[in-house]
Design a protein around this motif. Structure first.
Motif, PDB file in Angstrom:
ATOM      1  N   ARG A  10      25.007  62.225 112.673  1.00  0.00           N
ATOM      2  CA  ARG A  10      24.932  60.780 112.902  1.00  0.00           C
ATOM      3  C   ARG A  10      23.895  60.151 111.978  1.00  0.00           C
ATOM      4  O   ARG A  10      24.125  59.087 111.391  1.00  0.00           O
ATOM      5  CB  ARG A  10      24.583  60.499 114.362  1.00  0.00           C
ATOM      6  N   VAL A  11      22.759  60.824 111.806  1.00  0.00           N
ATOM      7  CA  VAL A  11      21.715  60.303 110.918  1.00  0.00           C
ATOM      8  C   VAL A  11      22.196  60.339 109.466  1.00  0.00           C
ATOM      9  O   VAL A  11      22.031  59.365 108.715  1.00  0.00           O
ATOM     10  CB  VAL A  11      20.408  61.111 111.082  1.00  0.00           C
ATOM     11  N   LEU A  12      22.790  61.448 109.055  1.00  0.00           N
ATOM     12  CA  LEU A  12      23.270  61.550 107.674  1.00  0.00           C
ATOM     13  C   LEU A  12      24.376  60.543 107.380  1.00  0.00           C
ATOM     14  O   LEU A  12      24.402  59.947 106.297  1.00  0.00           O
ATOM     15  CB  LEU A  12      23.770  62.972 107.395  1.00  0.00           C
ATOM     16  N   ASN A  13      25.260  60.331 108.316  1.00  0.00           N
ATOM     17  CA  ASN A  13      26.345  59.362 108.118  1.00  0.00           C
ATOM     18  C   ASN A  13      25.832  57.924 108.083  1.00  0.00           C
ATOM     19  O   ASN A  13      26.477  57.050 107.515  1.00  0.00           O
ATOM     20  CB  ASN A  13      27.418  59.526 109.188  1.00  0.00           C
ATOM     21  N   SER A  14      24.685  57.677 108.701  1.00  0.00           N
ATOM     22  CA  SER A  14      24.144  56.317 108.693  1.00  0.00           C
ATOM     23  C   SER A  14      23.617  55.937 107.314  1.00  0.00           C
ATOM     24  O   SER A  14      23.467  54.761 107.010  1.00  0.00           O
ATOM     25  CB  SER A  14      23.040  56.171 109.734  1.00  0.00           C
ATOM     26  N   PHE A  15      23.332  56.926 106.457  1.00  0.00           N
ATOM     27  CA  PHE A  15      22.840  56.633 105.116  1.00  0.00           C
ATOM     28  C   PHE A  15      23.959  56.363 104.113  1.00  0.00           C
ATOM     29  O   PHE A  15      23.702  55.899 103.006  1.00  0.00           O
ATOM     30  CB  PHE A  15      21.974  57.790 104.594  1.00  0.00           C
ATOM     31  N   GLU A  16      25.180  56.650 104.467  1.00  0.00           N
ATOM     32  CA  GLU A  16      26.294  56.475 103.535  1.00  0.00           C
ATOM     33  C   GLU A  16      26.464  55.028 103.087  1.00  0.00           C
ATOM     34  O   GLU A  16      26.573  54.765 101.884  1.00  0.00           O
ATOM     35  CB  GLU A  16      27.588  57.011 104.136  1.00  0.00           C
ATOM     36  N   PRO A  17      26.471  54.044 103.983  1.00  0.00           N
ATOM     37  CA  PRO A  17      26.582  52.653 103.505  1.00  0.00           C
ATOM     38  C   PRO A  17      25.392  52.232 102.641  1.00  0.00           C
ATOM     39  O   PRO A  17      25.541  51.474 101.692  1.00  0.00           O
ATOM     40  CB  PRO A  17      26.619  51.819 104.787  1.00  0.00           C
ATOM     41  N   LEU A  18      24.234  52.768 102.942  1.00  0.00           N
ATOM     42  CA  LEU A  18      23.055  52.469 102.147  1.00  0.00           C
ATOM     43  C   LEU A  18      23.195  53.056 100.744  1.00  0.00           C
ATOM     44  O   LEU A  18      22.848  52.409  99.750  1.00  0.00           O
ATOM     45  CB  LEU A  18      21.810  53.043 102.834  1.00  0.00           C
ATOM     46  N   HIS A  19      23.733  54.254 100.659  1.00  0.00           N
ATOM     47  CA  HIS A  19      23.902  54.920  99.366  1.00  0.00           C
ATOM     48  C   HIS A  19      24.895  54.177  98.476  1.00  0.00           C
ATOM     49  O   HIS A  19      24.654  53.996  97.279  1.00  0.00           O
ATOM     50  CB  HIS A  19      24.364  56.362  99.576  1.00  0.00           C
ATOM     51  N   TYR A  20      25.998  53.767  99.042  1.00  0.00           N
ATOM     52  CA  TYR A  20      27.037  53.094  98.252  1.00  0.00           C
ATOM     53  C   TYR A  20      26.850  51.585  98.174  1.00  0.00           C
ATOM     54  O   TYR A  20      27.568  50.914  97.436  1.00  0.00           O
ATOM     55  CB  TYR A  20      28.421  53.409  98.824  1.00  0.00           C
ATOM     56  N   GLY A  21      25.902  51.032  98.906  1.00  0.00           N
ATOM     57  CA  GLY A  21      25.658  49.594  98.881  1.00  0.00           C
ATOM     58  C   GLY A  21      26.764  48.789  99.523  1.00  0.00           C
ATOM     59  O   GLY A  21      27.021  47.654  99.123  1.00  0.00           O
ATOM     60  N   THR A  22      27.431  49.359 100.517  1.00  0.00           N
ATOM     61  CA  THR A  22      28.547  48.664 101.143  1.00  0.00           C
ATOM     62  C   THR A  22      28.128  47.792 102.318  1.00  0.00           C
ATOM     63  O   THR A  22      28.959  47.102 102.882  1.00  0.00           O
ATOM     64  CB  THR A  22      29.602  49.669 101.633  1.00  0.00           C
TER      65      THR A  22
END
Length: 67
Positions: A10-22
């Motif tokens: 859950r924590v790792l998946n929460s960074f995905e939008p931050l990484h891609y800037g979505t």
């Protein structure tokens, strides 16, 4: 899947939008571009200022040698 693995995912998946800037729309992406270019701009300006100072010091030293 145990509780620890679920929380970690859950924590790792929460960074995905931050990484891609979505998240946050176009303003966030524009901000990311400026933040991403900041190190390059700092390097270039530092190199230029360092070159100017070095040239001035070289001129000053040459002037002192002639005196």
């Amino acid at each position: 899947m145990n509780c620890f693995t679920a929380k970690r995912l859950r924590v790792l998946n929460s960074f995905e939008p931050l990484h891609y800037g979505t998240f946050g729309g176009i303003l966030t992406r524009i901000l990311y571009v400026f933040v991403g270019l900041a190190p390059l701009i700092l390097f270039i300006t530092g190199f230029v200022i360092g070159s100017i100072v070095t040239a001035q010091n070289h001129t000053f030293i040459q002037h002192q040698i002639q005196i």
